[in-house]
Design a protein around this motif. Structure first.
Motif, PDB file in Angstrom:
ATOM      1  N   MET A  13       0.829  -1.203   0.000  1.00  9.81           N
ATOM      2  CA  MET A  13       0.000   0.000   0.000  1.00  9.81           C
ATOM      3  C   MET A  13       0.867   1.258   0.000  1.00  9.81           C
ATOM      4  O   MET A  13       0.530   2.255  -0.635  1.00  9.81           O
ATOM      5  CB  MET A  13      -0.938  -0.003   1.205  1.00  9.81           C
ATOM      6  CG  MET A  13      -2.019  -1.060   1.129  1.00  9.81           C
ATOM      7  SD  MET A  13      -3.144  -1.035   2.547  1.00  9.81           S
ATOM      8  CE  MET A  13      -4.070   0.461   2.210  1.00  9.81           C
ATOM      9  N   LEU A  14       1.991   1.216   0.717  1.00 12.63           N
ATOM     10  CA  LEU A  14       2.898   2.358   0.705  1.00 12.63           C
ATOM     11  C   LEU A  14       3.450   2.592  -0.695  1.00 12.63           C
ATOM     12  O   LEU A  14       3.629   3.722  -1.133  1.00 12.63           O
ATOM     13  CB  LEU A  14       4.048   2.146   1.694  1.00 12.63           C
ATOM     14  CG  LEU A  14       3.757   2.558   3.134  1.00 12.63           C
ATOM     15  CD1 LEU A  14       4.870   2.088   4.062  1.00 12.63           C
ATOM     16  CD2 LEU A  14       3.585   4.063   3.234  1.00 12.63           C
ATOM     17  N   THR A  15       3.714   1.500  -1.390  1.00 14.73           N
ATOM     18  CA  THR A  15       4.192   1.627  -2.760  1.00 14.73           C
ATOM     19  C   THR A  15       3.123   2.254  -3.637  1.00 14.73           C
ATOM     20  O   THR A  15       3.390   3.140  -4.437  1.00 14.73           O
ATOM     21  CB  THR A  15       4.578   0.248  -3.318  1.00 14.73           C
ATOM     22  OG1 THR A  15       5.593  -0.317  -2.496  1.00 14.73           O
ATOM     23  CG2 THR A  15       5.085   0.365  -4.740  1.00 14.73           C
ATOM     24  N   GLN A  16       1.891   1.787  -3.463  1.00 14.45           N
ATOM     25  CA  GLN A  16       0.790   2.350  -4.245  1.00 14.45           C
ATOM     26  C   GLN A  16       0.637   3.843  -3.984  1.00 14.45           C
ATOM     27  O   GLN A  16       0.300   4.611  -4.863  1.00 14.45           O
ATOM     28  CB  GLN A  16      -0.524   1.640  -3.908  1.00 14.45           C
ATOM     29  CG  GLN A  16      -0.609   0.225  -4.463  1.00 14.45           C
ATOM     30  CD  GLN A  16      -1.948  -0.415  -4.137  1.00 14.45           C
ATOM     31  OE1 GLN A  16      -2.510  -0.214  -3.064  1.00 14.45           O
ATOM     32  NE2 GLN A  16      -2.469  -1.179  -5.073  1.00 14.45           N
ATOM     33  N   HIS A  17       0.892   4.249  -2.731  1.00  9.63           N
ATOM     34  CA  HIS A  17       0.756   5.661  -2.373  1.00  9.63           C
ATOM     35  C   HIS A  17       2.024   6.448  -2.654  1.00  9.63           C
ATOM     36  O   HIS A  17       2.133   7.613  -2.304  1.00  9.63           O
ATOM     37  CB  HIS A  17       0.396   5.800  -0.898  1.00  9.63           C
ATOM     38  CG  HIS A  17      -1.017   5.423  -0.591  1.00  9.63           C
ATOM     39  ND1 HIS A  17      -2.085   6.199  -0.958  1.00  9.63           N
ATOM     40  CD2 HIS A  17      -1.533   4.349   0.046  1.00  9.63           C
ATOM     41  CE1 HIS A  17      -3.205   5.631  -0.557  1.00  9.63           C
ATOM     42  NE2 HIS A  17      -2.904   4.512   0.048  1.00  9.63           N
ATOM     43  N   SER A  18       3.016   5.798  -3.261  1.00 13.18           N
ATOM     44  CA  SER A  18       4.281   6.474  -3.610  1.00 13.18           C
ATOM     45  C   SER A  18       4.939   7.106  -2.404  1.00 13.18           C
ATOM     46  O   SER A  18       5.456   8.214  -2.480  1.00 13.18           O
ATOM     47  CB  SER A  18       4.022   7.566  -4.666  1.00 13.18           C
ATOM     48  OG  SER A  18       3.444   7.019  -5.803  1.00 13.18           O
ATOM     49  N   ALA A  19       4.910   6.393  -1.271  1.00 19.91           N
ATOM     50  CA  ALA A  19       5.451   6.989  -0.058  1.00 19.91           C
ATOM     51  C   ALA A  19       6.904   6.642   0.164  1.00 19.91           C
ATOM     52  O   ALA A  19       7.587   7.316   0.902  1.00 19.91           O
ATOM     53  CB  ALA A  19       4.634   6.557   1.144  1.00 19.91           C
TER      54      ALA A  19
END
Length: 932
Positions: free
Chosen positions: A369-375
């Motif tokens: 999910m962090l990857t999806q949010h580009s975090a």
């Protein structure tokens, strides 16, 4: 000399029972003593620090476990993938945090903790056993040879093959005092010792001994795992949880809120994964499997087949496809009196595997999910966590394409803000490097230099820690000032608020430029911001001056041997660095990029307005300042919302809370001049009204002017004006609502239905209210009219005094209040409105008080209208109007915007009408009047 030793011993002994003395402070004192060659002090402080470290962790783990098990203390919920980002998790976390705090205070009532950053660095020194590196030498120098030997062995056990520690251990073995028993691992956990004894007994076919040691080892292991997992709750400690809750509550979007929570969860889940990894004796989680394998055979040897079957079932629960275990199960099933339930896995193993599986699943979900949010930069992170390629998510797009269109846009942007490129990735020999001039001007540099000087004079000095490779030298003095410290100095009247505000604005200017130049597709956030100055202590060149300061990168710690120690997952903390220089009138102090072998790549001379940006893991350094004072604004940036600093938000809060009339703001002269011109004064401050960005002024109009505007309202106001299809009042059936816009007022003047003087007063007083509001609420930003309305509310039945309704229900001027009392800034709300003001015209009525409320709708503060009273505030604040019980209540209501695209056209149009009216010619004795 003897008295000094007695005093030292007294302090040392006293510190052992003093809960306010922590291993953090003891370690700092010990390192200071080490650097000065005070060996016995170093030895004693480190011994006490290790004692406190183990005791504190033991008690802290106990508190977390106690809070986890007591349902009366914490409202426990089952956290899983369905709810770990939901509000109920934060409710549980808050309850758990409060429970831990009470438990901890009970055990350590006076304990004073360091700031997170400093504490983290020292914790790492205990975790990686650096503390034993110091201890072994201090003990040896203090002739505590047995402690020197065990400390050296302990460090070497964690760093096998370490060059000089291997030599040290060999040296210690050659000492006359050396015995083999002195060389042991002081951090060896009991379960590992028991396991070794069990394996030894097994090899000697001492089956009962093997079983006893294996079972004890297993229970010890589970206990250590639980304690380690409990300590992973550290992000829930009150101070850290409070920061998390502030970040969550200030998140602008649901996506931002989730990213913040995901970053929080990543810290916890990575910690748990690390616990299980470091406590396992074998790779790939083999400890439990081997344990139950040894046990099943040992029980078989003493003919306890049911327990042997249970251990076999547990082994298969962990590794269901193991051929040997499956064969053993068939053997026990076919040749012995065992039933299927005898193979049920043990409860402690089931609990362990269930919790581990859930944590691993949550970790994978969080990372994805962090990857999806580009975090995060997951390309680095995936290597860090040793995941299979099939489990590693695709790295997000961080940098946009540098197309010709973008480069043209960048050139126009740079020209517009007046910056000149000095160097880029090609000329500075590294990816994503940039150097530009004229980010700020000479006046801004001078003001920030003054701010730094006042900060240094008031004790905001740079604190040296091990983590700073470029820390103060014998020939330089460092001082530093953060944005929140600057804001606090403004609150105390030590500096003008303008300087603290300038600090914030300049740091944002650097951030915005770097984000634009790099064409970032994700937001660059502040991780740490500090105004740093280096001052040469004398004019003579010393040998130390000729040596440059150690090269460094901003996401690892330079070690004495020149290596760079990265904290775990450091990339999540610091991604880019920006350096904005404030002066060049000093000698030395050049910035340079470095090769990995520490040789210089390219150097840059600081000067006012010069900005250098680069990736935080780029090696760089600073040549010594040999004369004068060198100042720069140093900023570290992160892509991860969970790791952005709160300093900027705190500084903004402090600056907003400073009343203009009680501080030396640059705009105070203009503000006071405006009040003096109108004969007005501040009557209610932010403190009086119980909230930031709100104030009240009295006597802004004379009684005659109030009467003139009320007459204008009664001659020209329209019933329900401003509301579609409204009759009477849009908010209550007990009142009549009438309104008049500035444009309609001017049109009425052109028709000679109202006087032009009254309309001019309406327009001019509105402009003065806007300017006064700007000077107080947003002095460095222009304001524009969004809407202006001369309104009256009239009670329809003066005898109805038992009303329970409101003249204007509780609301916000730029968002829609939701059922949970939150407010969404979405259409059809007037989202462009940023500030509001109300100028009251009379007080000869009953009721009609204005009031502010908390978000839960309870009243915060209130004020009574009267002629010439103005209240101005942030448009997002909740407020309302009590019912007008008798008479007529009139006021000029104004809303302002920061966005010129939403500027109200009525004001210039009205002035244009009045100018045309003034230019009309009339004959002798001809006077315009309504009858014409």
């Amino acid at each position: 000399m003897g008295s000094t030793v007695v005093v030292l011993l007294f302090l040392i002994i006293g510190s052992q029972g003093n809960t306010s003395v922590t291993y953090h402070s003891l370690y700092q004192d010990a390192v200071g003593a080490y650097n000065q060659g005070r060996w016995f002090e170093c030895y004693t402080w480190l011994t006490n620090a290790l004692r406190d470290f183990h005791n504190y962790r033991e008690e802290a783990a106990h508190c977390w476990l106690e809070c986890q098990s007591k349902r009366g203390a914490v409202s426990l919920i089952d956290i899983d993938a369905s709810n770990f980002l939901q509000p109920q998790y934060l409710d549980m976390a808050s309850a758990k945090s409060e429970c831990f705090h009470k438990c901890k205070v009970g055990k350590f009532p006076d304990r004073k903790e360091l700031a997170d950053e400093e504490a983290y660095v020292i914790d790492q020194r205990f975790e990686d056993r650096t503390v034993y590196d110091y201890l072994q030498l201090c003990a040896y120098k203090s002739e505590k040879f047995e402690d020197a030997m065990s400390a050296a062995h302990t460090y070497l056990a964690a760093h096998p093959g370490h060059d000089y520690m291997t030599s040290n251990v060999n040296f210690y073995r050659g000492l006359p005092e050396a015995q083999e028993s002195h060389f042991y691992d002081r951090e060896q956990l009991q379960f590992k010792t028991l396991f070794s004894k069990a394996v030894e007994s097994y090899g000697q076919e001492d089956w009962l001994g093997a079983i006893r040691y294996m079972e004890e080892s297993l229970q010890q292991y589970y206990g250590e795992v639980q304690k380690c997992l409990a300590l992973c709750n550290a992000p829930l400690e009150p101070a850290r949880l409070d920061r998390l809750l502030k970040m969550v509550s200030s998140a602008q979007t649901e996506s931002d809120r989730k990213r913040i929570l995901l970053g929080h969860w990543l810290q916890i889940l990575e910690c748990k994964e690390n616990c299980r990894t470091k406590l396992d004796l074998f790779e790939n989680g083999g400890y439990l499997k081997e344990h139950y394998n040894y046990l099943q055979f040992s029980y078989y040897k003493i003919d306890d087949i049911k327990r042997a079957a249970g251990c076999t079932g547990t082994y298969l629960y962990i590794n269901p496809t193991d051929d040997t275990a499956l064969s053993n199960k068939d053997y026990y099933s076919s040749r012995h009196q065992v039933i299927a339930s005898d193979f049920n896995p043990r409860n402690d193993a089931v609990k362990y595997i269930t919790e581990k599986t859930k944590d691993v699943t949550l970790l994978q979900i969080t990372q994805h999910m962090l990857t999806q949010h580009s975090a995060l930069k997951t390309s680095k992170q995936s290597h860090e966590h040793h995941h299979d390629d099939t489990m590693s998510p695709v790295p997000p797009e961080i940098f946009g394409q540098r197309t010709s269109a973008f480069l043209q846009e960048l050139e126009e942007y740079s020209a517009r803000i007046g910056v000149t490129e000095l160097g880029n990735s090609e000329t500075l020999f590294g990816n994503h490097r940039i150097a530009v001039d004229d980010i700020i001007n000479d006046d801004q540099c001078e003001k920030l230099m003054h701010l730094a000087l006042v900060g240094a004079a008031n004790g905001h000095l740079f604190k040296r820690t091990e983590s700073q490779a470029s820390s103060p030298t014998d020939s330089e003095k460092f001082d530093g000032l953060t944005v929140s410290q600057a804001a606090e100095m403004a609150r105390q009247g030590l500096v003008p608020t303008e300087l603290a505000q300038l600090f914030l604005e300049v740091s944002e200017a650097g951030r915005a430029f770097l984000e634009k130049y790099l064409n970032l597709k994700i937001t660059l956030m502040f991780q740490h911001t500090e105004l740093l100055c280096r001052t040469a202590l004398d004019k003579e060149q010393s040998d130390s001056r000729k040596i440059r300061q150690l090269d460094r990168s901003d996401n690892c710690f330079i070690q004495p041997d020149g290596s760079c120690l990265k904290r775990p997952s450091m990339q999540k903390y610091r991604d880019f660095t920006g350096l904005l220089y404030l002066n060049g009138d000093f000698e030395g102090g050049e910035f340079y990029f470095a090769h990995k072998n520490m040789s210089e790549q390219v150097a840059l001379r600081p000067k006012c307005g010069r900005f250098v940006g680069f990736e935080s893991d780029d090696d760089h350094g600073v040549r010594p300042v040999t004369s004068g004072r060198r100042c720069a604004l140093a900023t570290l940036y992160t892509f991860n919302p969970a790791n952005q600093e709160l300093e900027h938000a705190e500084a903004h809060t402090v600056l907003r809370s400073i009343s203009t009339v009680r501080t030396s703001v640059v705009t105070s002269h203009d503000f006071q001049s405006l009040l003096d011109r109108r004969g007005a004064h501040v009557s209610l401050t932010e403190d009086d009204l119980s909230g930031a960005q709100r104030f009240a002024v009295d006597s802004f109009l004379t009684e005659n002017q109030c009467h003139q505007l009320m007459k204008l309202a009664n001659e020209g106001a329209v019933e329900g004006d401003g509301y579609r299809d409204a009759k009477g009042s849009p908010h209550t059936k007990h009142e009549m609502f009438e309104g008049l816009t500035v444009q309609r007022a001017a049109e009425l003047a052109a028709e000679y239905k109202v006087t032009s003087d009254a309309v001019k007063l309406y327009l001019s007083v509105s402009e003065d209210v806007m300017e006064m509001s700007r000077l107080f609420l947003t002095p460095n930003t222009p304001l524009y009219f969004s809407y202006t309305h001369l309104v009256c509310r009239t009670a329809l039945n003066d005898k109805n005094l038992d009303r329970t309704d409101l003249s204007h229900p509780i609301h916000s001027d730029n968002c829609i209040i939701q059922p949970d009392n939150s407010c969404k800034r979405v259409r059809p709300a007037y989202t462009e409105r940023d500030f509001s003001a109300i100028l009251y015209l009379n007080d000869n009525f009953n009721g009609g008080d204005f009031f502010f409320t908390h978000q839960n709708m309870t009243v915060q503060s209130s004020l009574k209208p009267k002629c010439g009273r103005v209240v101005a505030f942030n448009a997002s604040q909740y407020h309302g109007v009590r019912p007008v019980l008798a008479g007529q209540r009139c006021a000029v209501a104004l809303w302002f915007t920061l966005d010129r695209d939403f500027e109200e056209p009525g004001h210039p149009a009205a002035w244009n009408v009045l100018r045309q009216l003034d230019s009309r010619a009339f004959g002798p004795d001809e006077h315009p009047h309504a009858e014409l």
